[in-house]
Scaffold this active site. Structure first.
Site, short mmCIF file in Angstrom:
data_model
loop_
_atom_site.label_atom_id
_atom_site.label_comp_id
_atom_site.label_asym_id
_atom_site.label_seq_id
_atom_site.Cartn_x
_atom_site.Cartn_y
_atom_site.Cartn_z
N PHE A 105 28.19 55.71 26.39
CA PHE A 105 27.18 56.76 26.26
C PHE A 105 26.61 57.22 27.59
CE2 PHE A 105 24.31 53.21 26.75
CZ PHE A 105 23.11 53.74 27.22
N LYS A 106 26.74 56.38 28.61
CA LYS A 106 26.20 56.75 29.92
C LYS A 106 26.90 57.98 30.51
CE LYS A 106 23.67 52.96 29.88
NZ LYS A 106 23.79 51.83 30.77
N ASP A 107 28.06 58.34 29.98
CA ASP A 107 28.77 59.53 30.48
C ASP A 107 27.93 60.79 30.32
OD1 ASP A 107 31.20 58.41 31.39
OD2 ASP A 107 31.98 58.30 29.36
#
Length: 435
Positions: A105-107
């Protein structure tokens, strides 16, 4: 305008807040107010694409800090991946946030931040150094998001021996404008070193430092997007909505709270943690007790002093009752996490990663006493990123997607340093006095 959590009377522009990362007084930046999205927006949100919806959220939040054409371009380039809502069982959905380049999700935050920072510094001649502490997925997402961005260097700190092999390969194999530091310590040590570097006068005079952790306000903004997108994908948007968020540094949950403040109709957030249960303990007992982190199989959540708790305190005016009115907390052991992964696969055929499993377990615990709702848990990383753990639990092979397979064959490039500011300063200053 934004203020520091250490000084509610301070005023900082969006541009300054992004480029500084952390306030000069050590506080985190918070918006003075939250604009509320219109009823028309929510009535038509299901007809908007992910990018269209995200642009409207960002445009409303920023209030002209970035021109509409430039902001639309940033959003379009950042969101070159989907965030599908997948039904796991009746009334329970996985919000899959692992369809980006590093499968985590950090993308979303890293890609948006990189493009925002490039836009804000487009006329600057001074090089920026992005300093990041990571417990796993943040570092690889930031590295990919900023790789090759002109005028920006990235320095990643991660705890030696406390990230998965695949995570470490993603962190350490790029090179170029990415420098990776393997710290002899914990994530809390890495996070402390970053904060000390920001407070160091010598570094401040010689380097333009900023952060890409969830302490940076531009990391939280795009993480709001997928909460709205999850709502737009629901079959029945009239039922009460509950989000269960696997939580470590609490940036993801704070972003959800920001979305709620902007009008997203959420009944409750679940702060789901592993043994590092600082916030669930606070919600239960009314005391906040930061402490050294413990290692678990959901390692990206191994945080004993979550930075974004300061934002939550500011959001709720430090009132425990206000916390409890919208957030419930649950924590789980490694054994309970393993049992959840096995049970969900046996019953639903869905493969959880250890972080999504904690979120699912938290949602399940809440739904034991609360029915007739839409329960959404955040599946924050592809299970292949924790392949050894998941394969051992399920006794089956987990296929490795292409982006992960490629990095496994590349040589590791990292510098091992001791915990503390001294060696970190040496690395940061080595690239030039005036950079």
């Amino acid at each position: 305008m934004f203020y520091s959590t250490n000084n509610p009377k301070s005023k900082t522009s969006f541009s300054e807040a992004v480029l500084q990362g952390i306030a000069p007084d050590g506080g985190l930046f918070m918006p003075y107010s939250f604009p509320v999205l219109s009823k028309e927006f929510f009535a038509s949100v299901h007809r908007l694409s992910f990018r269209e919806m995200s642009f409207e959220v960002a445009r409303t939040f920023l209030g002209g800090a970035i021109s509409d054409p430039d902001l639309e371009k940033i959003v379009d380039e950042a969101l070159e991946m989907d965030a599908p809502l997948v039904k796991v069982s009746p009334s329970v959905y996985a919000l899959e946030l692992f369809h980006g380049p590093t499968l985590a999700f950090k993308d979303f935050g890293a890609r948006f931040l990189a493009r925002t920072m490039a836009y804000l510094t487009r006329n600057s001649e001074r090089e920026i150094t992005v300093l990041v502490a990571t417990s796993g997925d943040t570092g690889s997402a930031v590295a990919q998001g900023f790789y090759g961005v002109p005028g920006v260097k990235v320095c990643l700190l991660y705890p030696s021996g406390k990230v998965s092999h695949i995570q470490e390969q993603q962190l350490t194999t790029l090179g170029g404008n990415i420098t990776t530091l393997e710290v002899e310590g914990t994530f809390d040590d890495c996070q402390r070193m970053v904060k000390e570097a920001f407070a160091d006068r010598e570094l401040a005079s010689k380097k333009q430092l900023t952060s890409a952790n969830s302490i940076n306000i531009a990391r939280l903004l795009p993480q709001m997007f997928y909460y709205f997108y999850a709502y737009s994908q629901l079959e029945d948007r009239q039922r009460p909505l509950v989000f269960s968020v696997p939580s470590g540094n609490f940036g993801n949950l704070t972003a959800g709270l920001f979305a709620w403040k902007m009008g997203l109709p959420v009944k409750r957030f679940i702060a789901a943690t592993n043994r590092n249960d600082v916030v669930p303990e606070y919600l239960k007992e009314g005391r906040y007790r930061a402490r050294p982190s413990e290692s678990t199989i959901s390692n990206a959540m191994d945080v004993g002093a979550p930075s974004n708790f300061a934002r939550m305190v500011a959001l709720f005016n430090n009132e425990l009752a206000a916390f409890r009115a919208i957030i419930s907390g649950y924590s789980f052991t490694d054994e309970e996490t393993r049992a959840c992964i096995r049970d969900v696969y046996d019953r639903q055929g869905y493969v959880l990663d250890p972080h999504g499993a904690v979120a699912f377990a938290g949602l399940r615990s809440y739904m034991e006493e609360n029915r007739e709702l839409n329960g959404v848990f955040l599946e924050t990383a592809h299970p292949a990123k924790f392949r050894d753990t998941v394969e051992e639990i399920l006794q089956m092979e987990i296929p490795v997607p292409g982006p992960l397979a490629i990095c496994l064959d590349k040589p590791k490039k990292s510098i091992r340093i001791k915990s503390g500011l001294e060696e970190l300063k040496e690395v940061l200053l080595a690239s030039g006095e005036n950079a």
